[in-house]
Design an enzyme around this catalytic site. Structure first.
Site, PDB file in Angstrom:
ATOM      1  N   HIS A 193      50.250  33.021  45.757  1.00 48.21           N
ATOM      2  CA  HIS A 193      49.311  31.921  46.008  1.00 48.21           C
ATOM      3  C   HIS A 193      49.768  30.688  45.228  1.00 48.21           C
ATOM      4  O   HIS A 193      50.607  30.801  44.332  1.00 48.21           O
ATOM      5  CB  HIS A 193      47.889  32.296  45.545  1.00 48.21           C
ATOM      6  CG  HIS A 193      47.778  32.461  44.058  1.00 48.21           C
ATOM      7  ND1 HIS A 193      48.269  33.566  43.390  1.00 48.21           N
ATOM      8  CD2 HIS A 193      47.271  31.642  43.090  1.00 48.21           C
ATOM      9  CE1 HIS A 193      48.055  33.437  42.094  1.00 48.21           C
ATOM     10  NE2 HIS A 193      47.458  32.272  41.874  1.00 48.21           N
ATOM     11  N   ASP A 195      47.961  27.468  42.924  1.00 44.65           N
ATOM     12  CA  ASP A 195      46.688  27.165  42.275  1.00 44.65           C
ATOM     13  C   ASP A 195      46.147  25.853  42.852  1.00 44.65           C
ATOM     14  O   ASP A 195      46.892  24.882  43.009  1.00 44.65           O
ATOM     15  CB  ASP A 195      46.878  27.038  40.755  1.00 44.65           C
ATOM     16  CG  ASP A 195      47.257  28.373  40.126  1.00 44.65           C
ATOM     17  OD1 ASP A 195      47.040  29.419  40.763  1.00 44.65           O
ATOM     18  OD2 ASP A 195      47.777  28.363  38.993  1.00 44.65           O
ATOM     19  N   HIS A 250      53.312  31.540  43.241  1.00 46.31           N
ATOM     20  CA  HIS A 250      53.632  32.566  42.238  1.00 46.31           C
ATOM     21  C   HIS A 250      52.830  33.826  42.522  1.00 46.31           C
ATOM     22  O   HIS A 250      51.892  33.824  43.318  1.00 46.31           O
ATOM     23  CB  HIS A 250      53.373  32.028  40.819  1.00 46.31           C
ATOM     24  CG  HIS A 250      52.003  31.475  40.606  1.00 46.31           C
ATOM     25  ND1 HIS A 250      51.604  30.240  41.084  1.00 46.31           N
ATOM     26  CD2 HIS A 250      50.905  31.979  39.980  1.00 46.31           C
ATOM     27  CE1 HIS A 250      50.356  30.016  40.756  1.00 46.31           C
ATOM     28  NE2 HIS A 250      49.898  31.057  40.089  1.00 46.31           N
ATOM     29  N   ARG A 260      49.968  44.336  31.026  1.00 47.22           N
ATOM     30  CA  ARG A 260      50.191  42.891  30.905  1.00 47.22           C
ATOM     31  C   ARG A 260      48.833  42.210  30.758  1.00 47.22           C
ATOM     32  O   ARG A 260      47.898  42.545  31.505  1.00 47.22           O
ATOM     33  CB  ARG A 260      50.909  42.372  32.158  1.00 47.22           C
ATOM     34  CG  ARG A 260      51.086  40.863  32.165  1.00 47.22           C
ATOM     35  CD  ARG A 260      51.828  40.385  33.415  1.00 47.22           C
ATOM     36  NE  ARG A 260      51.626  38.953  33.595  1.00 47.22           N
ATOM     37  CZ  ARG A 260      52.416  38.012  33.114  1.00 47.22           C
ATOM     38  NH1 ARG A 260      53.500  38.329  32.448  1.00 47.22           N
ATOM     39  NH2 ARG A 260      52.127  36.734  33.306  1.00 47.22           N
TER      40      ARG A 260
END
Ligand code: GA4
Length: 317
Positions: A193, A195, A250, A260
């Site tokens: 997607h 931002d 990204h 993570r």
């Protein structure tokens, strides 16, 4: 509802040098512009954020995500604010991720944000408040450097949008848990997607997983660096620079061996702000690639789209 995980799309991978910007050096502004034009992404060093604040945020967020599910659920479901597990947005997207989303300004005016704040200890609450202030400062500084490098008029045209109390910024903590099974495979943690905001500032622990997409469609892994920040250009800055800066696609793949944890500040303009190419950058109206929309219109449209949809089409003339 059964939430099915998505297969990882097969993509060419290559390595590329991620531009590194020294935020304490005023001459870095030309590097910021180059990085925003070429990749829509760069790494920030010498940022001045206290390492002990980063450690505290990481420790406290790890404790939160380790709570019993029933306790975490008291801060959810994400609407979009609050705690969420697997679901992303309101249109059925899923990923192997748990998250907390907070409204960064007036966060206590959202009931879900208040629910999160009730679920976390004071030490975490205070760290989150301080961290969001730091991120507001870093986003405005990056935008000020852009203003100077591009000669944007009037003064603070971009940075003011994230400094004012009405700015519609948000803050997200994403937790991608390691896999317990030995046969586990990499999965999509957070699908591809861009931002929607002006810029996003990310900090993660030392676990890989983030990938950015180059203009030719190649996916590039971003080596983690827990002492630095990463900045993404968002759709709004692409529109305001009339496409000169690129909002970068990204995604995050899960890491089988290590969890993570990432924290992202999305610096957004006030809801009523009119977003359009800046007249000082594009003197002739006929050269505008995008029409004017308010941030509120673009944001509401975003919530009607799937994560991976191309949203900038709404702005295109
Ligand atoms: C992507 C960037 C941020 O994480 C976010 C996301 C938001 C959400 O999770 O609620 C959205 C997504 C993001 C863009 C399209 C819509 C809205 C999920 C989704 C499918 C908080 C944001 O502002 O936009």
């Amino acid at each position: 509802m059964v939430v099915v995980s998505q297969p990882v799309p097969k993509c060419k991978r290559s390595s590329v040098l991620i531009p590194v910007v020294d935020l304490a050096d005023p001459t870095s502004k030309t590097q910021i512009v180059k990085a925003c034009e070429e990749l829509g992404f760069f790494k920030v060093v010498n940022h001045g954020v206290r390492p002990d604040l980063l450690t505290k945020m990481e420790e406290e967020a790890t404790k939160f995500f380790a709570l019993f599910q029933s306790l975490k659920d008291k801060a959810g479901p994400a609407d979009p604010f609050g705690y969420g597990s697997k679901r992303i947005g309101l249109k059925g997207d899923v990923g192997c991720v748990e998250h907390i989303l907070l409204n960064a300004n007036n966060h206590l005016s959202s009931t879900k944000s208040t629910a999160v704040f009730r679920q976390i200890p004071a030490i975490f609450r205070e760290a989150v408040e301080e961290y969001m202030e730091e991120m507001k400062g870093m986003s405005s500084k990056v935008l000020e450097m852009v203003e100077e490098a591009l000669g944007i008029e009037p003064k603070e045209k971009l940075s003011r949008l994230v400094k004012v109390k009405e700015s519609d910024s948000c803050f997200r903590m994403n937790y991608y848990k390691e896999k317990e099974e030995t046969q586990a495979k990499e999965e999509i943690g957070f699908g591809e997607h861009t931002d929607p905001q002006l810029i996003s500032v990310l900090r993660s622990n030392d676990t890989e997983g983030l990938q950015i997409c180059l203009k030719d469609g190649t996916w590039v892994p971003v080596p983690p660096d827990h002492s630095s920040f990463f900045v993404f250009v968002g759709d709004t800055l692409q529109v305001m620079t009339n496409g000169r800066f690129k909002s970068v696609k990204h995604r995050v793949l899960t890491n089988i061996k290590r969890s993570r944890l990432s924290m992202i500040y999305f610096a957004g303009p006030p809801l009523a702000e009119k977003i359009a190419p800046l007249a000082c950058l594009v003197p002739k109206q006929e050269d505008y690639l995008y029409k004017e929309l308010t941030w509120s219109q673009y944001k509401s449209y975003g919530y009607k789209t799937k994560l991976g949809d191309y949203r900038l089409g709404l702005f295109e003339k």
